[in-house]
Each structure stands twice: as structure tokens, then as C-alpha cells.
Design an enzyme around this catalytic site. Sequence first.
Site, PDB file in Angstrom:
ATOM      1  N   ARG A 176      -6.005   1.210   4.667  1.00 37.14           N
ATOM      2  CA  ARG A 176      -4.773   1.547   3.665  1.00 37.14           C
ATOM      3  C   ARG A 176      -4.586   0.591   2.522  1.00 37.14           C
ATOM      4  NH1 ARG A 176      -3.056  -0.343   8.435  1.00 37.14           N
ATOM      5  NH2 ARG A 176      -1.163  -1.732   8.593  1.00 37.14           N
ATOM      6  N   GLU A 183      -1.388  -7.012   7.641  1.00 39.39           N
ATOM      7  CA  GLU A 183      -0.108  -6.827   8.045  1.00 39.39           C
ATOM      8  C   GLU A 183       0.274  -7.509   9.317  1.00 39.39           C
ATOM      9  OE1 GLU A 183       2.893  -6.212   7.787  1.00 39.39           O
ATOM     10  OE2 GLU A 183       3.386  -4.217   7.622  1.00 39.39           O
ATOM     11  N   ARG A 184       1.377  -8.103   9.456  1.00 38.90           N
ATOM     12  CA  ARG A 184       2.006  -8.859  10.775  1.00 38.90           C
ATOM     13  C   ARG A 184       1.406  -7.806  12.123  1.00 38.90           C
ATOM     14  NH1 ARG A 184       8.385  -8.542  11.728  1.00 38.90           N
ATOM     15  NH2 ARG A 184       8.128  -9.480  13.574  1.00 38.90           N
ATOM     16  N   HIS A 226       0.602  -5.457   2.465  1.00 39.40           N
ATOM     17  CA  HIS A 226       1.463  -4.906   3.515  1.00 39.40           C
ATOM     18  C   HIS A 226       3.011  -5.193   3.445  1.00 39.40           C
ATOM     19  CE1 HIS A 226      -2.416  -3.636   5.288  1.00 39.40           C
ATOM     20  NE2 HIS A 226      -2.808  -4.629   4.708  1.00 39.40           N
ATOM     21  N   HIS A 265       0.741  -1.258  -0.056  1.00 39.38           N
ATOM     22  CA  HIS A 265       0.045   0.052   0.025  1.00 39.38           C
ATOM     23  C   HIS A 265       0.818   1.221   0.015  1.00 39.38           C
ATOM     24  CE1 HIS A 265       0.690   1.028   4.203  1.00 39.38           C
ATOM     25  NE2 HIS A 265       0.740  -0.332   4.476  1.00 39.38           N
TER      26      HIS A 265
END
Length: 205
Positions: free
Chosen positions: A60, A86-87, A156, A9
Site C-alpha cells: 500500500r 507500519e507498527r 504508514h 499511503h
Amino acid sequence: MPILCLIRHGESLWNKENRFTGWVDVPLTDEGREQAKKAGEILKSLDIKFDIAYTSLLSRAIETLEIIIRTLGYNIPVIKDISLNERHYGDLQGLNKDKVSEIYGKEQVKLWRRSLKVRPPNGESLEDTQKRTIPFFERAIKGDLELNKNVLVVAHGNSLRSIVSYIENLNEEQILNLEIEPAVPILYDYDIYNKKFYNKRILKI
């Protein structure tokens, strides 16, 4: 021969503020939206028609994908899945990265951010992230490639690091130094018959 395109992103508000984001849902900045538009323009110039797109459940990534699709000028079916989030950065989420480095040291923070197995406090390691991204990648994304579809994935930094390290069979040292830049398309050709990815291209303006 089908193409896989991976895109992180564009810049988010917390990227700009140098904060750990993880699963906190923060918006893109105006710069992030412009980055997404440029990514779409790069892909449009290649005249690639994508058959399906994947993204996470975080805004995002979703907004970046929406901007890219508008720029491409045609509709693409979109699948959103938590596996591409995302992590999770645990107790670090929302904290300024420089201040965390002052407290714990730069080397420790680098291990939390870049290593394969070291978890941030109450968060996920990259290896933990792979345990959700890779099965989804194999089942859904690679499944579409096997059907000769061109696939666009907008996610991500770390969910894509986990996928890239899997595709390229990177070792732990290589993973430590792997960076995924915001809104820069990464393309692979996929050989359906030999089930291999090759001809990696990183498309910068």
C-alpha cells in the site's frame, strides 16, 4: 536548503473496512489510488525536485509512492526498508476497530492505537516502532538531507507518527493526539548547519 516530505499511503482496503492492518499486506482502494494521485499533483505544483525516495516493504505504501512518482513525471531512486513498515498490531490485526472497542472499551483501544508505550496484545507500541524507525531515519533519511538532497518518504500512519514525534520532540500527551492523514504531504525544511527541522507545512487540497 533540503526538504523532507512525509506522506502516509492512500486508503487501503482494510482502512475502508475499519480493520487493524499492521504488517498484513493489503492493497489500496480506488479511492486510495486517487488520493495518491492528488498528493503527487500537489507536490508537482510546488515544483520541488526530489532526489531520493523511501518506503516500506508493504504494497500500500509502495503503490502510493509509485503513483506519486508517475504523477511527478520524473524518475526517483527508491529505497524500500522494513524499518518503515507500519507498527505491528499483533492479535488485533484483521479485527474491526469498532468491534474491538465494544469488547475492550474505547479508552483502551485509544491507548493501543495512539499512546507511546502501551502495546496491543502481542504487538508493538509506538515506542517499539520508534526503535526501528528512528535509527533508520537518522542513518539513511537524515543522512541524505545532510547531503543536501530533497527526500520523499511514503510510509504508514504509525511509522510516520514515530518520526514526526521525534522531529518535533513531542511529549506523550501530544503524541496521543497526533494524527497523520492519508496521502497528505507534510513538508519540513532542514537546516544542514544547525541540524534542525523547521517551517512545517501540511499540504491539503
